[in-house]
Scaffold this active site. Structure first.
Site, PDB file in Angstrom:
ATOM      1  N   HIS A  28       0.841  -1.208   0.000  1.00 18.67           N
ATOM      2  CA  HIS A  28       0.000   0.000   0.000  1.00 18.67           C
ATOM      3  C   HIS A  28       0.876   1.259   0.000  1.00 18.67           C
ATOM      4  CE1 HIS A  28      -2.753  -2.903   2.282  1.00 18.67           C
ATOM      5  NE2 HIS A  28      -3.453  -2.613   1.210  1.00 18.67           N
ATOM      6  N   SER A 177      -2.577  -8.121   3.068  1.00 18.55           N
ATOM      7  CA  SER A 177      -3.158  -8.036   4.426  1.00 18.55           C
ATOM      8  C   SER A 177      -3.544  -9.424   4.914  1.00 18.55           C
ATOM      9  CB  SER A 177      -4.394  -7.129   4.419  1.00 18.55           C
ATOM     10  OG  SER A 177      -4.075  -5.874   3.861  1.00 18.55           O
TER      11      SER A 177
HETATM   12  P1  AMP Z   1      -6.321  -3.971  -0.561  1.00 17.38           P
HETATM   13  O1  AMP Z   1      -6.237  -3.146   0.688  1.00 17.38           O
HETATM   14  O2  AMP Z   1      -5.838  -5.376  -0.404  1.00 17.38           O
HETATM   15  O3  AMP Z   1      -7.664  -3.846  -1.247  1.00 17.38           O
HETATM   16  O4  AMP Z   1      -5.269  -3.324  -1.585  1.00 17.38           O
HETATM   17  C1  AMP Z   1      -5.326  -1.963  -1.911  1.00 17.38           C
HETATM   18  C2  AMP Z   1      -4.424  -1.703  -3.088  1.00 17.38           C
HETATM   19  O5  AMP Z   1      -3.085  -2.083  -2.748  1.00 17.38           O
HETATM   20  C3  AMP Z   1      -4.796  -2.525  -4.334  1.00 17.38           C
HETATM   21  O6  AMP Z   1      -4.625  -1.719  -5.490  1.00 17.38           O
HETATM   22  C4  AMP Z   1      -3.808  -3.657  -4.285  1.00 17.38           C
HETATM   23  O7  AMP Z   1      -3.532  -4.213  -5.560  1.00 17.38           O
HETATM   24  C5  AMP Z   1      -2.586  -2.944  -3.747  1.00 17.38           C
HETATM   25  N1  AMP Z   1      -1.659  -3.928  -3.169  1.00 17.38           N
HETATM   26  C6  AMP Z   1      -1.931  -4.887  -2.253  1.00 17.38           C
HETATM   27  N2  AMP Z   1      -0.846  -5.659  -2.017  1.00 17.38           N
HETATM   28  C7  AMP Z   1       0.133  -5.184  -2.826  1.00 17.38           C
HETATM   29  C8  AMP Z   1       1.504  -5.545  -3.042  1.00 17.38           C
HETATM   30  N3  AMP Z   1       2.061  -6.565  -2.424  1.00 17.38           N
HETATM   31  N4  AMP Z   1       2.208  -4.820  -3.936  1.00 17.38           N
HETATM   32  C9  AMP Z   1       1.638  -3.776  -4.603  1.00 17.38           C
HETATM   33  N5  AMP Z   1       0.366  -3.376  -4.423  1.00 17.38           N
HETATM   34  C10 AMP Z   1      -0.379  -4.070  -3.548  1.00 17.38           C
END
Ligand code: AMP
Length: 272
Positions: A28, A177
């Site tokens: 993030h 997460s």
């Molecule tokens: P989430 O909170 O899991 O919905 O993720 C929010 C944003 O962070 C989304 O655009 C995900 O693709 C991005 N994201 C989550 N994990 C990663 C990671 N390991 N590397 C890059 N972006 C991430």
């Protein structure tokens, strides 16, 4: 939030937007960093969106730590944190959903049929509230990126949707997460996602172009881990997410693998 954005826009400030579900990690934070480099103002949203979880999924158990998240947001230089309540975004009698049709049926859409309808709906609502110039999404959820990019174009959202690289733990596991759900044995075996993708890339670099053979290399590598249950291994065209027989042109190699109840994603995009 709308007044804040209107004020910043009236001062000719560009708005970068990073939508998340919270429990922030370095993945993030990499999106926030990129937004700060490319915009005057960065807005972070934290919203655990109920419409993208099926009733049997992990909404109620999804990890949360708002205090830590708000501290990390402040430290990373976020200008505004948007943290709405579910009933603000989905009041009684809410009825409108967005369906990005074919793209939502591939890959994760097979085992999570309504997931991307919830994702597209919330992101479209957030785009309307935040009016970003640029919005940042991780390649980790590559299908999500392609769906949001398509939706933004189809619905005339005036935003540039940007895909950012996957951030990994030192040993290669893609940050997520949901990694906190893994017990130590599962955490160890979860490395097979990244390692199997590396093996696939090596084979492609050595000249392999047959998608079935590439998928077989990945499967063999993952199958050495008894706790891993493969949901899918797919080779698809980027943008359309249509399956391919030959690795030719930009190709997304995507995996979903379950460890107990925890479903992990990883992928790589090969450009030949
Ligand atoms: P989430 O909170 O899991 O919905 O993720 C929010 C944003 O962070 C989304 O655009 C995900 O693709 C991005 N994201 C989550 N994990 C990663 C990671 N390991 N590397 C890059 N972006 C991430």
């Amino acid at each position: 939030m709308k007044e804040y954005v209107r004020f910043e826009k009236s001062r000719q400030r560009t708005i970068g937007f990073v939508p998340t579900m919270g429990y922030l990690h370095d993945g993030h934070l990499s999106l926030i960093k990129r937004s700060k480099e490319e915009n005057d103002v960065t807005v972070l949203s934290i919203f655990l969106n109920p419409t993208q979880f099926a009733p049997n999924e992990d909404l109620s158990k999804y990890p949360r730590d708002f205090e830590k998240d708000s501290r990390l947001a402040l430290e990373s230089g976020v200008d505004a944190l948007f943290y709405p309540k579910a009933e603000e975004l989905y009041p009684n009698n809410y009825q409108t959903y967005i369906n990005v049709e074919a793209l939502s049926r591939h890959l994760c859409g097979k085992s999570r049929p309504d997931h991307f309808r919830g994702v597209a709906t919330i992101v479209s609502k957030l785009f309307n509230i935040v009016s970003p110039d640029h919005a940042y999404f991780g390649q980790k959820d590559a299908q999500q990126y392609f769906i949001i990019d398509r939706m933004a174009k189809d619905l005339n959202h005036d935003v540039n949707v940007v895909m950012c690289p996957i951030v990994r733990e030192k040993d290669g596991l893609a940050m997520s997460s949901r990694n906190v759900y893994l017990d130590p044995q599962e955490r160890q075996q979860a490395l097979c996602l990244y390692r199997s993708l590396e093996k696939a890339e090596e084979a492609i670099t050595a000249g392999e172009r047959n998608a079935q053979k590439v998928k077989a290399i990945i499967k063999e590598s993952i199958d050495q881990n008894p706790l891993a249950a493969i949901d899918y291994i797919e080779t698809v065209r980027t943008e359309t997410l249509e399956p391919v027989d030959e690795i030719e042109g930009p190709t997304l190699i995507a995996l979903a693998v379950k460890f107990g109840k925890t479903r992990l994603l990883d992928n790589t995009i090969v450009r030949i």
